[in-house]
Structure formats: structure tokens, C-alpha cells
Design a protein around this motif. Structure first.
Motif, PDB file in Angstrom:
ATOM      1  N   GLU A 210       0.843  -1.198   0.000  1.00 58.25           N
ATOM      2  CA  GLU A 210       0.000   0.000   0.000  1.00 58.25           C
ATOM      3  C   GLU A 210       0.878   1.248   0.000  1.00 58.25           C
ATOM      4  O   GLU A 210       1.847   1.356   0.746  1.00 58.25           O
ATOM      5  CB  GLU A 210      -0.906   0.016   1.225  1.00 58.25           C
ATOM      6  CG  GLU A 210      -1.998  -1.049   1.207  1.00 58.25           C
ATOM      7  CD  GLU A 210      -3.008  -0.848   0.094  1.00 58.25           C
ATOM      8  OE1 GLU A 210      -3.165   0.306  -0.372  1.00 58.25           O
ATOM      9  OE2 GLU A 210      -3.641  -1.834  -0.322  1.00 58.25           O
ATOM     10  N   GLY A 211       0.518   2.207  -0.852  1.00 57.18           N
ATOM     11  CA  GLY A 211       1.277   3.447  -0.968  1.00 57.18           C
ATOM     12  C   GLY A 211       2.381   3.398  -2.002  1.00 57.18           C
ATOM     13  O   GLY A 211       2.845   4.453  -2.453  1.00 57.18           O
ATOM     14  N   LEU A 212       2.809   2.189  -2.388  1.00 53.35           N
ATOM     15  CA  LEU A 212       3.849   2.039  -3.408  1.00 53.35           C
ATOM     16  C   LEU A 212       3.344   1.330  -4.655  1.00 53.35           C
ATOM     17  O   LEU A 212       3.757   1.630  -5.759  1.00 53.35           O
ATOM     18  CB  LEU A 212       5.040   1.257  -2.845  1.00 53.35           C
ATOM     19  CG  LEU A 212       5.920   1.944  -1.811  1.00 53.35           C
ATOM     20  CD1 LEU A 212       7.008   0.984  -1.336  1.00 53.35           C
ATOM     21  CD2 LEU A 212       6.557   3.206  -2.401  1.00 53.35           C
ATOM     22  N   GLY A 213       2.442   0.361  -4.466  1.00 58.35           N
ATOM     23  CA  GLY A 213       1.987  -0.456  -5.587  1.00 58.35           C
ATOM     24  C   GLY A 213       2.752  -1.769  -5.623  1.00 58.35           C
ATOM     25  O   GLY A 213       3.207  -2.275  -4.609  1.00 58.35           O
ATOM     26  N   TRP A 214       2.913  -2.304  -6.820  1.00 60.67           N
ATOM     27  CA  TRP A 214       3.623  -3.574  -6.980  1.00 60.67           C
ATOM     28  C   TRP A 214       5.122  -3.358  -6.860  1.00 60.67           C
ATOM     29  O   TRP A 214       5.686  -2.464  -7.482  1.00 60.67           O
ATOM     30  CB  TRP A 214       3.308  -4.207  -8.325  1.00 60.67           C
ATOM     31  CG  TRP A 214       1.923  -4.777  -8.422  1.00 60.67           C
ATOM     32  CD1 TRP A 214       0.874  -4.278  -9.135  1.00 60.67           C
ATOM     33  CD2 TRP A 214       1.436  -5.959  -7.766  1.00 60.67           C
ATOM     34  NE1 TRP A 214      -0.231  -5.070  -8.975  1.00 60.67           N
ATOM     35  CE2 TRP A 214       0.081  -6.113  -8.141  1.00 60.67           C
ATOM     36  CE3 TRP A 214       2.010  -6.905  -6.912  1.00 60.67           C
ATOM     37  CZ2 TRP A 214      -0.697  -7.160  -7.686  1.00 60.67           C
ATOM     38  CZ3 TRP A 214       1.226  -7.956  -6.456  1.00 60.67           C
ATOM     39  CH2 TRP A 214      -0.103  -8.088  -6.847  1.00 60.67           C
ATOM     40  N   VAL A 215       5.762  -4.203  -6.052  1.00 64.34           N
ATOM     41  CA  VAL A 215       7.202  -4.146  -5.824  1.00 64.34           C
ATOM     42  C   VAL A 215       7.769  -5.532  -6.110  1.00 64.34           C
ATOM     43  O   VAL A 215       7.218  -6.543  -5.688  1.00 64.34           O
ATOM     44  CB  VAL A 215       7.540  -3.736  -4.375  1.00 64.34           C
ATOM     45  CG1 VAL A 215       9.054  -3.669  -4.167  1.00 64.34           C
ATOM     46  CG2 VAL A 215       6.889  -2.397  -4.039  1.00 64.34           C
ATOM     47  N   GLY A 216       8.880  -5.584  -6.833  1.00 64.26           N
ATOM     48  CA  GLY A 216       9.499  -6.846  -7.186  1.00 64.26           C
ATOM     49  C   GLY A 216      10.450  -7.353  -6.110  1.00 64.26           C
ATOM     50  O   GLY A 216      11.127  -6.563  -5.434  1.00 64.26           O
ATOM     51  N   PHE A 217      10.518  -8.686  -5.976  1.00 65.10           N
ATOM     52  CA  PHE A 217      11.431  -9.334  -5.033  1.00 65.10           C
ATOM     53  C   PHE A 217      12.016 -10.572  -5.716  1.00 65.10           C
ATOM     54  O   PHE A 217      11.263 -11.407  -6.216  1.00 65.10           O
ATOM     55  CB  PHE A 217      10.695  -9.755  -3.755  1.00 65.10           C
ATOM     56  CG  PHE A 217      10.161  -8.602  -2.953  1.00 65.10           C
ATOM     57  CD1 PHE A 217      10.935  -7.996  -1.973  1.00 65.10           C
ATOM     58  CD2 PHE A 217       8.884  -8.097  -3.205  1.00 65.10           C
ATOM     59  CE1 PHE A 217      10.445  -6.924  -1.243  1.00 65.10           C
ATOM     60  CE2 PHE A 217       8.381  -7.025  -2.481  1.00 65.10           C
ATOM     61  CZ  PHE A 217       9.168  -6.433  -1.494  1.00 65.10           C
ATOM     62  N   ASP A 218      13.331 -10.672  -5.719  1.00 69.28           N
ATOM     63  CA  ASP A 218      14.008 -11.820  -6.319  1.00 69.28           C
ATOM     64  C   ASP A 218      14.729 -12.598  -5.225  1.00 69.28           C
ATOM     65  O   ASP A 218      15.852 -12.254  -4.841  1.00 69.28           O
ATOM     66  CB  ASP A 218      15.008 -11.350  -7.382  1.00 69.28           C
ATOM     67  CG  ASP A 218      15.600 -12.516  -8.167  1.00 69.28           C
ATOM     68  OD1 ASP A 218      15.526 -13.657  -7.676  1.00 69.28           O
ATOM     69  OD2 ASP A 218      16.127 -12.283  -9.267  1.00 69.28           O
ATOM     70  N   PRO A 219      14.110 -13.652  -4.671  1.00 69.67           N
ATOM     71  CA  PRO A 219      14.739 -14.389  -3.572  1.00 69.67           C
ATOM     72  C   PRO A 219      15.958 -15.195  -3.992  1.00 69.67           C
ATOM     73  O   PRO A 219      16.721 -15.642  -3.136  1.00 69.67           O
ATOM     74  CB  PRO A 219      13.608 -15.287  -3.052  1.00 69.67           C
ATOM     75  CG  PRO A 219      12.679 -15.415  -4.203  1.00 69.67           C
ATOM     76  CD  PRO A 219      12.749 -14.127  -4.958  1.00 69.67           C
ATOM     77  N   MET A 220      16.173 -15.399  -5.278  1.00 74.12           N
ATOM     78  CA  MET A 220      17.409 -16.038  -5.708  1.00 74.12           C
ATOM     79  C   MET A 220      18.598 -15.118  -5.412  1.00 74.12           C
ATOM     80  O   MET A 220      19.672 -15.569  -5.017  1.00 74.12           O
ATOM     81  CB  MET A 220      17.338 -16.365  -7.200  1.00 74.12           C
ATOM     82  CG  MET A 220      18.481 -17.251  -7.701  1.00 74.12           C
ATOM     83  SD  MET A 220      19.964 -16.325  -8.204  1.00 74.12           S
ATOM     84  CE  MET A 220      19.415 -15.648  -9.773  1.00 74.12           C
TER      85      MET A 220
END
Length: 265
Positions: A210-220
């Protein structure tokens, strides 16, 4: 950064096929953070190609080829210009509400172990900090598996192992995020960061903050995807955004070979 991509998928059949129908999710979209400078799909036999969008907003191509076919090669090549965005998505086509991505699938259902892991790490952190902590913890927990992802392996099953592929890590992150009430989705694409000198098609995750939108995360990597990543398609899990899916009319077995080259220009 300008990334050059070459992705070849070859099917060989032990008996001639009468007809092949494939759904290709192999075309990256233009967003504020990536611009497709050149992109084309080619097939080494007579085939019809039809462009569409699926329900998640992904660019898709339907491929229809009539037999007899003993092999078929689908070649995708192009160049994409990417920019730094701190992992925050801008200008993506979003036909669905974020809340839909709270929905679990068989591949991304969190069991007790995954749920406890996610809730313990999230603790009292604000969502963004908690998601980064989960991303980092998954990266540190598993050795990197360089083999082809095991078909049908769920996030819960992968969590019980010592090594994980990028696909498995991304599905675990999606399951963890949903377990703490955060919408999350699987992302397919490309990354020029190499393992053993060979780039591969890649998978990571998005989470809604919330407040940013979609955020990417790469756990590799334990980081947010940046200019080294080219996003192609999103879905509830890896199967829903796989580069190639379809059917064939014919007897016999098939052999699949995939080669991917990603390089910075």
C-alpha cells in the motif's frame, strides 16, 4: 541498460505429430521501466501466429502448426532497454485488482512450516521491511539448484529441501507473502546474472505494498529486481505464466531442449 535476449525452445517427437497448438508467453511489455527496442518470434515450420492478451494482461501469441511434424523450434530474440526503479513497478498494464493475488493455488499454498517461517520473520515489521526480510531469509536459507525445475513441485515441498531453483524460491516467496496477508504473484522473465556462465529464463515475485503499488522481489538474489531483469508475464504461480504451454495431436514421446542467452550491450 540494454539487454540482448535469445531464447530457443526445441521439441523433438518420437512419432510425427498431426497438429500442435501452443500458447506463448514470450513477449515482454513496454512499461515506464523497460522499453522493447526489438522483438520477434519465429518458428522453423509453417505456422500461424496470433497475438492476444490473457486475463492477467500478459502479451501472448497463439501458435498453430499442422503436421506431420517430427520437431519444432520456437526462437525468440530481441533487445530491451531497462532502467533503475528500486524494484517498484511503474506503467504496467493491470486489469485485475491486487486482492485477487491473495488467492492460493496448489503450487503456492503455504503449509504450517511456511506460514510459521513467514509470520516469524514478518513479526511487527511494516509490510515493505517484512517482505524484504522474507526475501533475504529465503535467499540465505537455500543452496542454489542449477537443474531444471521439478514438474509439479509445490512451494511447501520445496521448502523442506536444502536446495531450490529460482522458480521454487519465487513460489515460496509468493506463498509466504500471502500467508501474512500481502497480495503476491509469480513473474517470468529474463536476467543477465549468470550461474556457471550460462544465463537462463528466470522467475521472481511481485508483492503489493500500500502506498507504493507492486514491488518486485528476487529471492534467488535476495534483492529487488532492477535493470538486469526483463519482466515478461505474471500469474498466480509459475505454471500460469510459463513461457510455453499447449497441446499436440499425435502418438509418441517428446523431448524438450531450451537454450537462453541474455547479455548486456
Amino acid at each position: 541498460m540494454r539487454l540482448s535476449i535469445d531464447h530457443r525452445t526445441t521439441y523433438r517427437f518420437t512419432a510425427p505429430q498431426g497438429r500442435i497448438v501452443q500458447l506463448l508467453r514470450m513477449t515482454p511489455p513496454n512499461t515506464h521501466d523497460q522499453t522493447v527496442a526489438d522483438w520477434h518470434i519465429s518458428v522453423d515450420c509453417d505456422a500461424r501466429l496470433r497475438q492476444h492478451r490473457d486475463g492477467f494482461g500478459n502479451l501472448t501469441t497463439m501458435l498453430y502448426a499442422e503436421g506431420p511434424l517430427e520437431r519444432i523450434e520456437i526462437a525468440v530474440a530481441g533487445e530491451v532497454v531497462t532502467s533503475h526503479s528500486d524494484g517498484i513497478l511503474h506503467g504496467t498494464f493491470e486489469p485485475l485488482p491486487p486482492a485477487l493475488f491473495l488467492r492460493a493455488t496448489p503450487a503456492t499454498t503455504a503449509d504450517g512450516a511456511l506460514t510459521d517461517f513467514a509470520r516469524t520473520i514478518m513479526g511487527s515489521r511494516v509490510p515493505l521491511a517484512g517482505l524484504h526480510a522474507i526475501n533475504d531469509a529465503l535467499c540465505r536459507r537455500f543452496a542454489r539448484s542449477t537443474g531444471r525445475p521439478e514438474p509439479g513441485l509445490t512451494a511447501a515441498q520445496a521448502f523442506a529441501r536444502e536446495a531450490a531453483t529460482p522458480r521454487d524460491l519465487a513460489q515460496m516467496f509468493v506463498a509466504c507473502a500471502r500467508a501474512v496477508g500481502v497480495p503476491a504473484r509469480y513473474v517470468t522473465g529474463y536476467c543477465d546474472l549468470r550461474d556457471g556462465g550460462r544465463a537462463t529464463a528466470h522467475g521472481w515475485a511481485d508483492a503489493w505494498v500500500e502506498g507504493l503499488g507492486w514491488v518486485g522481489f528476487d529471492p534467488m538474489l535476495g534483492l529487488s529486481p532492477e535493470e538486469h531483469h526483463v519482466r515478461v508475464a505474471v500469474a498466480l504461480d509459475a505454471a500460469g505464466s510459463s513461457p510455453v504451454a499447449g497441446s499436440r495431436l499425435g502418438e509418441g514421446e517428446e523431448e524438450l531442449d531450451v537454450e537462453v542467452t541474455v547479455s548486456a550491450q
